[in-house]
Write a protein that holds these residues in place. Structure first.
Motif, PDB file in Angstrom:
ATOM      1  N   SER A 201       0.841  -1.210   0.000  1.00 31.63           N
ATOM      2  CA  SER A 201       0.000   0.000   0.000  1.00 31.63           C
ATOM      3  C   SER A 201       0.870   1.251   0.000  1.00 31.63           C
ATOM      4  O   SER A 201       0.566   2.243  -0.701  1.00 31.63           O
ATOM      5  CB  SER A 201      -0.915  -0.004   1.227  1.00 31.63           C
ATOM      6  OG  SER A 201      -1.800  -1.102   1.200  1.00 31.63           O
ATOM      7  N   ALA A 222       0.235   6.454   4.298  1.00 30.92           N
ATOM      8  CA  ALA A 222       0.587   5.053   4.030  1.00 30.92           C
ATOM      9  C   ALA A 222       1.926   4.695   4.667  1.00 30.92           C
ATOM     10  O   ALA A 222       2.107   3.587   5.194  1.00 30.92           O
ATOM     11  CB  ALA A 222       0.616   4.803   2.532  1.00 30.92           C
ATOM     12  N   HIS A 413     -11.302  -0.403  -0.502  1.00 31.37           N
ATOM     13  CA  HIS A 413     -10.213  -0.554  -1.473  1.00 31.37           C
ATOM     14  C   HIS A 413     -10.721  -0.308  -2.898  1.00 31.37           C
ATOM     15  O   HIS A 413     -10.050   0.362  -3.701  1.00 31.37           O
ATOM     16  CB  HIS A 413      -9.611  -1.955  -1.360  1.00 31.37           C
ATOM     17  CG  HIS A 413      -8.539  -2.218  -2.365  1.00 31.37           C
ATOM     18  ND1 HIS A 413      -7.287  -1.652  -2.289  1.00 31.37           N
ATOM     19  CD2 HIS A 413      -8.538  -2.987  -3.512  1.00 31.37           C
ATOM     20  CE1 HIS A 413      -6.549  -2.051  -3.305  1.00 31.37           C
ATOM     21  NE2 HIS A 413      -7.296  -2.868  -4.075  1.00 31.37           N
ATOM     22  N   TYR A 423      -7.675   7.845   0.310  1.00 33.79           N
ATOM     23  CA  TYR A 423      -6.957   6.670   0.838  1.00 33.79           C
ATOM     24  C   TYR A 423      -7.201   6.492   2.332  1.00 33.79           C
ATOM     25  O   TYR A 423      -7.067   5.396   2.866  1.00 33.79           O
ATOM     26  CB  TYR A 423      -5.459   6.828   0.558  1.00 33.79           C
ATOM     27  CG  TYR A 423      -4.649   5.638   0.996  1.00 33.79           C
ATOM     28  CD1 TYR A 423      -4.858   4.380   0.425  1.00 33.79           C
ATOM     29  CD2 TYR A 423      -3.691   5.756   1.985  1.00 33.79           C
ATOM     30  CE1 TYR A 423      -4.130   3.280   0.828  1.00 33.79           C
ATOM     31  CE2 TYR A 423      -2.954   4.661   2.389  1.00 33.79           C
ATOM     32  CZ  TYR A 423      -3.171   3.425   1.812  1.00 33.79           C
ATOM     33  OH  TYR A 423      -2.452   2.345   2.209  1.00 33.79           O
ATOM     34  N   GLU A 426      -9.538   3.635   3.220  1.00 28.93           N
ATOM     35  CA  GLU A 426      -8.935   2.308   3.168  1.00 28.93           C
ATOM     36  C   GLU A 426      -8.033   2.066   4.383  1.00 28.93           C
ATOM     37  O   GLU A 426      -7.994   0.963   4.925  1.00 28.93           O
ATOM     38  CB  GLU A 426      -8.139   2.134   1.870  1.00 28.93           C
ATOM     39  CG  GLU A 426      -7.538   0.729   1.753  1.00 28.93           C
ATOM     40  CD  GLU A 426      -6.892   0.467   0.413  1.00 28.93           C
ATOM     41  OE1 GLU A 426      -6.216  -0.576   0.284  1.00 28.93           O
ATOM     42  OE2 GLU A 426      -7.056   1.297  -0.506  1.00 28.93           O
ATOM     43  N   GLN A 430      -8.343  -0.940   6.997  1.00 29.45           N
ATOM     44  CA  GLN A 430      -7.226  -1.843   7.300  1.00 29.45           C
ATOM     45  C   GLN A 430      -6.979  -1.934   8.800  1.00 29.45           C
ATOM     46  O   GLN A 430      -6.739  -3.019   9.338  1.00 29.45           O
ATOM     47  CB  GLN A 430      -5.966  -1.355   6.583  1.00 29.45           C
ATOM     48  CG  GLN A 430      -5.980  -1.550   5.073  1.00 29.45           C
ATOM     49  CD  GLN A 430      -4.725  -1.004   4.414  1.00 29.45           C
ATOM     50  OE1 GLN A 430      -3.869  -0.417   5.076  1.00 29.45           O
ATOM     51  NE2 GLN A 430      -4.614  -1.199   3.094  1.00 29.45           N
TER      52      GLN A 430
END
Length: 468
Positions: A201, A222, A413, A423, A426, A430
């Motif tokens: 990712s 990320a 996703h 993002y 996501e 996660q």
């Protein structure tokens, strides 16, 4: 009536009169123990009517766990100390029993003296060579010596129960430690797999930033998520390292690695035994130890109380004596004596009564301690039964939570990949899935450990070897 006949009549009469002089003993406290007819906590589904297996750890069907427990029961330091205590108290029982046996001793005392003659007033030298055997025996009329021996024997039985309690604790601690180790292994595998996902990712976010598809903020988010996952790996490795050392010490060896068997996902707890509360009174070693403490304190109280009663002792002696060593060996003068004694205390300042009161308080304390031990055993078993039921309920809820988190991540996703969402969505998904996965592994390890705690609480099926 001759004087000797009068003495023979007077001695038993005095014994009867003095028999009422034993120290006074207070009554024991009334029992407040109530044994429930059934468990308050519901028995978990799948409870077995079979008795608790003495080697319950084999129910996990893991050869590595079985080998580790076997090694610990043979080499654990606390168990070795407990075994030496058994030998100590066995010797004490033999010493107490020896007081009920006659004693035999030998004495030889050659003597040479220079003294004045009473007839002539002149000094002269005399030799006396003597060898004598002496025997003594106390008749245990009131059972005082027998009570002292029984007190020592009950204490020995209590120490044997203590050895069983230590063995049960060692087996349970090893099993719990091993299951915790397998749980940490599973968490490390999850952390490493998650780290690989976070790495992909992060690389994707960097490439999208480099081509101008996303902002630098998403790339840094990320990267931060990757760093968070990477941080978990050394922490889990440290916990695994420390857990291995703890297990190695429990097994009686130096710190080192521990052999693994089945993975956490393949380990299943043995069935829960469906015993009654009254079964604990015969199975738990600590309850047996508390019961023997009562027996020892009661016997010691009886022995202490009877110290005010008269004692009967027979003594006999016989030997040879001569003024010349050669005559001692060939033609000595033979001597003997036989006597009996009746001894009874008339005044001791209250020493025996005070000692009796102290022994009575110790007996009462042992009775109360026994009741406390039984109540604690009931509470621990109730907690163990309820823990398994509630943890199973948590597992069901965690499965639902994880399924929701996995579906949320799939949707997030797809939305991010198609440009419909940032993002951050996501990343949140996660995190939720990872937290659910960690909780799932921890719940499984806790459920297995709860089975160990329940077996510990129920006495582990521990029974003393035959003949003890």
């Amino acid at each position: 009536m001759r004087r000797g006949s009068l003495a023979l009549v007077a001695m038993p009469l005095a014994a009867v009169l003095l028999a009422g002089c034993a120290a006074r003993v207070a009554d024991p406290p009334a029992s407040m123990l109530q044994v429930p007819s059934q468990w308050r906590a519901p028995l978990p589904a799948g409870a077995s009517a079979l008795p608790v297996d003495a080697q319950w750890w084999q129910g996990f069907d893991d050869p590595a766990l079985t080998a580790l427990v076997t090694e610990a029961l043979a080499n654990n330091g606390d168990l070795r100390v407990a075994r030496e205590r058994i030998e100590d108290y066995r010797a004490r029982v033999r010493a107490a029993a020896a007081s009920q046996q006659p004693t035999l001793s030998f004495d030889t005392s050659p003597t040479r003296t220079r003294t004045l003659s009473a007839a002539t007033g002149k000094p002269y030298v005399a030799n006396v060579f003597q060898a004598e055997f002496q025997a003594a025996y106390e008749i245990d009329v009131w059972g005082r010596l027998a009570n002292a021996t029984e007190a020592a024997a009950a204490t020995l039985r209590g120490e044997q129960a203590s050895l069983d309690a230590v063995a049960l604790s060692v087996a349970a601690n090893v099993a719990s430690g091993y299951l915790n180790l397998r749980g940490l292994d599973a968490q490390l595998e999850l952390a490493q797999a998650t780290l690989q996902v976070r790495e992909r990712s992060r690389d994707l976010a960097r490439r999208q930033f480099e081509v101008g598809y996303s902002s630098r903020l998403e790339w840094l988010q990320a990267q931060a998520e990757y760093d968070t996952a990477a941080e978990q790996v050394p922490q889990l490795r440290r916990q695994i390292f420390e857990q291995e050392n703890a297990l190695a010490l429990l097994a009686g060896g130096p710190p080192g690695a521990i052999a693994r068997g089945k993975p956490l996902a393949d380990l299943a707890p043995p069935p829960v035994p469906a015993g009654l509360p009254s079964d604990l009174l015969r199975r738990r070693p600590d309850i047996v130890r508390a019961e023997q403490a009562i027996a020892a304190a009661s016997a010691q109280l009886a022995a202490t109380r009877d110290q005010l009663l008269p004692t009967f002792r027979l003594t006999a002696g016989g030997g040879i004596q001569s003024a010349e060593l050669s005559d001692l060996l060939h033609a000595p003068t033979r001597l003997w004596r036989l006597s009996g004694a009746l001894v009874a205390p008339l005044f001791d300042g209250g020493r025996v009564q005070a000692a009796t009161d102290s022994a009575a308080a110790q007996r009462n304390g042992a009775l109360i301690a026994y009741e406390n031990t039984v109540r604690q055993a009931f509470a621990e078993t109730e907690n163990g039964l309820d823990a398994i039921t509630r943890l199973r309920e948590q597992v069901v809820q965690n499965d639902a939570r994880r399924a929701t988190a996995a579906e949320t991540l799939r949707i997030a996703h797809n939305r991010y990949a198609n440009g419909y969402a940032a993002y951050l969505e996501e990343l949140d998904a996660q995190r939720s899935l990872y937290a659910a996965d960690v909780a799932r592994l921890q719940l499984r390890a806790r459920l297995l450990a709860a089975s160990v705690d329940l077996y510990r609480a129920m006495g582990g099926g521990w029974t003393a070897p035959a003949g003890r």
